[in-house]
Each structure stands twice: as C-alpha cells, then as structure tokens.
Design a protein around this motif. Structure first.
Motif, PDB file in Angstrom:
ATOM      1  N   UNK A 135      17.836   3.686  -5.625  1.00 49.32           N
ATOM      2  CA  UNK A 135      17.395   3.293  -6.977  1.00 49.32           C
ATOM      3  C   UNK A 135      16.337   4.269  -7.476  1.00 49.32           C
ATOM      4  N   UNK A 136      15.399   4.632  -6.613  1.00 44.55           N
ATOM      5  CA  UNK A 136      14.348   5.594  -6.999  1.00 44.55           C
ATOM      6  C   UNK A 136      14.978   6.929  -7.416  1.00 44.55           C
ATOM      7  N   UNK A 137      15.959   7.400  -6.651  1.00 40.73           N
ATOM      8  CA  UNK A 137      16.634   8.656  -6.999  1.00 40.73           C
ATOM      9  C   UNK A 137      17.384   8.530  -8.323  1.00 40.73           C
ATOM     10  N   UNK A 138      18.040   7.411  -8.531  1.00 37.51           N
ATOM     11  CA  UNK A 138      18.776   7.194  -9.787  1.00 37.51           C
ATOM     12  C   UNK A 138      17.821   7.236 -10.978  1.00 37.51           C
ATOM     13  N   UNK A 139      16.664   6.624 -10.812  1.00 37.27           N
ATOM     14  CA  UNK A 139      15.689   6.618 -11.907  1.00 37.27           C
ATOM     15  C   UNK A 139      15.029   7.987 -12.083  1.00 37.27           C
ATOM     16  N   UNK A 140      14.879   8.746 -11.009  1.00 37.57           N
ATOM     17  CA  UNK A 140      14.385  10.122 -11.142  1.00 37.57           C
ATOM     18  C   UNK A 140      15.342  10.955 -11.980  1.00 37.57           C
ATOM     19  N   UNK A 141      16.630  10.742 -11.797  1.00 34.18           N
ATOM     20  CA  UNK A 141      17.629  11.464 -12.594  1.00 34.18           C
ATOM     21  C   UNK A 141      17.500  11.081 -14.060  1.00 34.18           C
ATOM     22  N   UNK A 142      17.364   9.790 -14.321  1.00 34.11           N
ATOM     23  CA  UNK A 142      17.210   9.334 -15.705  1.00 34.11           C
ATOM     24  C   UNK A 142      15.937   9.903 -16.328  1.00 34.11           C
ATOM     25  N   UNK A 143      14.865   9.936 -15.566  1.00 34.03           N
ATOM     26  CA  UNK A 143      13.598  10.485 -16.060  1.00 34.03           C
ATOM     27  C   UNK A 143      13.733  11.984 -16.317  1.00 34.03           C
ATOM     28  N   UNK A 144      14.377  12.684 -15.390  1.00 31.40           N
ATOM     29  CA  UNK A 144      14.579  14.126 -15.572  1.00 31.40           C
ATOM     30  C   UNK A 144      15.422  14.386 -16.809  1.00 31.40           C
ATOM     31  N   UNK A 145      16.467  13.592 -17.016  1.00 30.32           N
ATOM     32  CA  UNK A 145      17.307  13.744 -18.202  1.00 30.32           C
ATOM     33  C   UNK A 145      16.485  13.486 -19.470  1.00 30.32           C
ATOM     34  N   UNK A 146      15.649  12.467 -19.447  1.00 34.83           N
ATOM     35  CA  UNK A 146      14.816  12.155 -20.618  1.00 34.83           C
ATOM     36  C   UNK A 146      13.871  13.314 -20.928  1.00 34.83           C
ATOM     37  N   UNK A 147      13.322  13.942 -19.887  1.00 31.89           N
ATOM     38  CA  UNK A 147      12.443  15.100 -20.102  1.00 31.89           C
ATOM     39  C   UNK A 147      13.204  16.262 -20.725  1.00 31.89           C
ATOM     40  N   UNK A 148      14.415  16.497 -20.266  1.00 31.33           N
ATOM     41  CA  UNK A 148      15.250  17.552 -20.865  1.00 31.33           C
ATOM     42  C   UNK A 148      15.543  17.196 -22.312  1.00 31.33           C
ATOM     43  N   UNK A 149      15.867  15.942 -22.541  1.00 33.58           N
ATOM     44  CA  UNK A 149      16.220  15.486 -23.881  1.00 33.58           C
ATOM     45  C   UNK A 149      15.076  15.705 -24.870  1.00 33.58           C
ATOM     46  N   UNK A 150      13.850  15.452 -24.443  1.00 34.26           N
ATOM     47  CA  UNK A 150      12.684  15.658 -25.311  1.00 34.26           C
ATOM     48  C   UNK A 150      12.588  17.133 -25.714  1.00 34.26           C
ATOM     49  N   UNK A 151      12.729  18.022 -24.740  1.00 37.68           N
ATOM     50  CA  UNK A 151      12.634  19.453 -25.042  1.00 37.68           C
ATOM     51  C   UNK A 151      13.802  19.932 -25.895  1.00 37.68           C
ATOM     52  N   UNK A 152      14.996  19.400 -25.637  1.00 38.27           N
ATOM     53  CA  UNK A 152      16.145  19.777 -26.460  1.00 38.27           C
ATOM     54  C   UNK A 152      15.924  19.341 -27.910  1.00 38.27           C
ATOM     55  N   UNK A 153      15.363  18.157 -28.089  1.00 42.23           N
ATOM     56  CA  UNK A 153      15.089  17.668 -29.450  1.00 42.23           C
ATOM     57  C   UNK A 153      14.051  18.557 -30.122  1.00 42.23           C
TER      58      UNK A 153
END
Length: 191
Positions: A27-45
C-alpha cells in the motif's frame, strides 16, 4: 490446548502478521506512485501554462519558425490529454515530442539575436528549462517507485499477498530513444 494446536495457532498468527506487513508495504508503494505521479502532474501543468507565453513571444518575430511552434503547440495538447487520462504510455510519447520541439525552439532562437536578447524570452526559457529538469527528477522518482512495487509484487512470498489483494504492475514513464537524442543543430540551421 494441545502443543500441536498452539504451534498451529502460533504459525497462523505469524503468517497473518507477515501478510499485514507485506500488505502495508505494498500500500505504501502504491501511494508513493500516486504521489510521484501527482508531483509530475503539477510540473506538467506549470509547463503547460508557460508554453503559450513562450510561443507568443516567438510569434512576435514574424520570421521565426512557424513549423516548430506548431509542433510544440500540438505536442503540448497531446501531453495535456495524456495527463488528464493518466495514460503513461501516451504521456511518454507526447513528452518526447514536446521535449524535441522545445529543444528546437531554443536552438532556432540562437539564429535570432533580437529574440535571445528579449528579457521575457530569456525568463521563459530559464523557467521552462527548470521545469524540464524538475520533470526529469520527478520522472526518475516515479519510475523508481513503480520499479519497487513491480519487483515486490513478483517476489516470493509477497506475490501471494499481492495477488490476494489484486496489486497490479504499473507502467514506467519512458521516452522513445529517438526522442532522447539531442537536437540536430546543423540540420536546423541548414534549412
């Protein structure tokens, strides 16, 4: 309680505790992926918001490469679409196209001294370059998180817990090798 029942109960408790530890780790790894994706998404925006400004500054120089500006605009739209749909494969392709287009804009700008001297262009170039570096860093963290999860759900005995709770492998965010190469400056200036 007999000795064999106590041993069986002890083994069951140990197996249950192990399953809980494995599940929490996944679960921790799954949420790390979601957090990493959100960080990428912020920069892409942020980059998505800066690109029209860069294109507009370049358009002010009428002779500036319209084809290059068009490619950047199209790639920007593809990145936005892939980002909205969280389509990692499409994002990788669109990112490669956008990176190539930005590299071409910055390379072609070298032929326009008045554009390079434009303070707004220079600020945008610096900002977009910083965002590109940030995206690369976040992409590395995202891929590391994905790799950790993907390895963990295939390892024995974690694979049993992963299958039981339907943890699935996630795709890496990759760029095609052709899109990773440097811009061919000679080809740009010979046309």
């Amino acid at each position: 309680m007999s000795m064999s029942a106590a041993v069986a109960l002890g083994a069951l408790v140990i197996a249950l505790l192990y399953a809980i530890v494995v599940y929490n780790g996944l679960v921790r790894l799954k949420h790390n992926i979601a957090k990493a994706w959100a960080n990428i998404d912020v920069l892409l925006k942020q980059r998505h918001d800066e690109l029209p400004k860069l294109v507009e500054v370049c358009k002010q120089y009428k002779q500036f490469e319209q084809e290059t500006l068009q490619r950047v605009t199209e790639a920007r739209a593809r990145v936005a679409s892939a980002r909205e749909h969280q389509d990692i494969a499409a994002l990788g392709k669109a990112e490669g196209m956008l990176r190539t287009g930005l590299g071409q804009i910055f390379a072609v700008a070298e032929a326009y001294p008045e554009l390079r001297a434009n303070e707004h262009f220079m600020q945008l170039q610096t900002r977009i370059t910083a965002l590109e570096n940030g995206i690369a860093d976040r992409r590395e963290w995202y891929n590391e998180s994905v790799n950790l999860l993907n390895v963990r759900i295939e390892q024995f005995p974690d694979v049993f817990v992963a299958r039981m709770f339907q943890f699935e492998a996630k795709p890496l965010l990759e760029f095609a090798s052709a899109e990773k190469s440097d811009v061919d400056l000679k080809a740009l200036f010979s046309t």
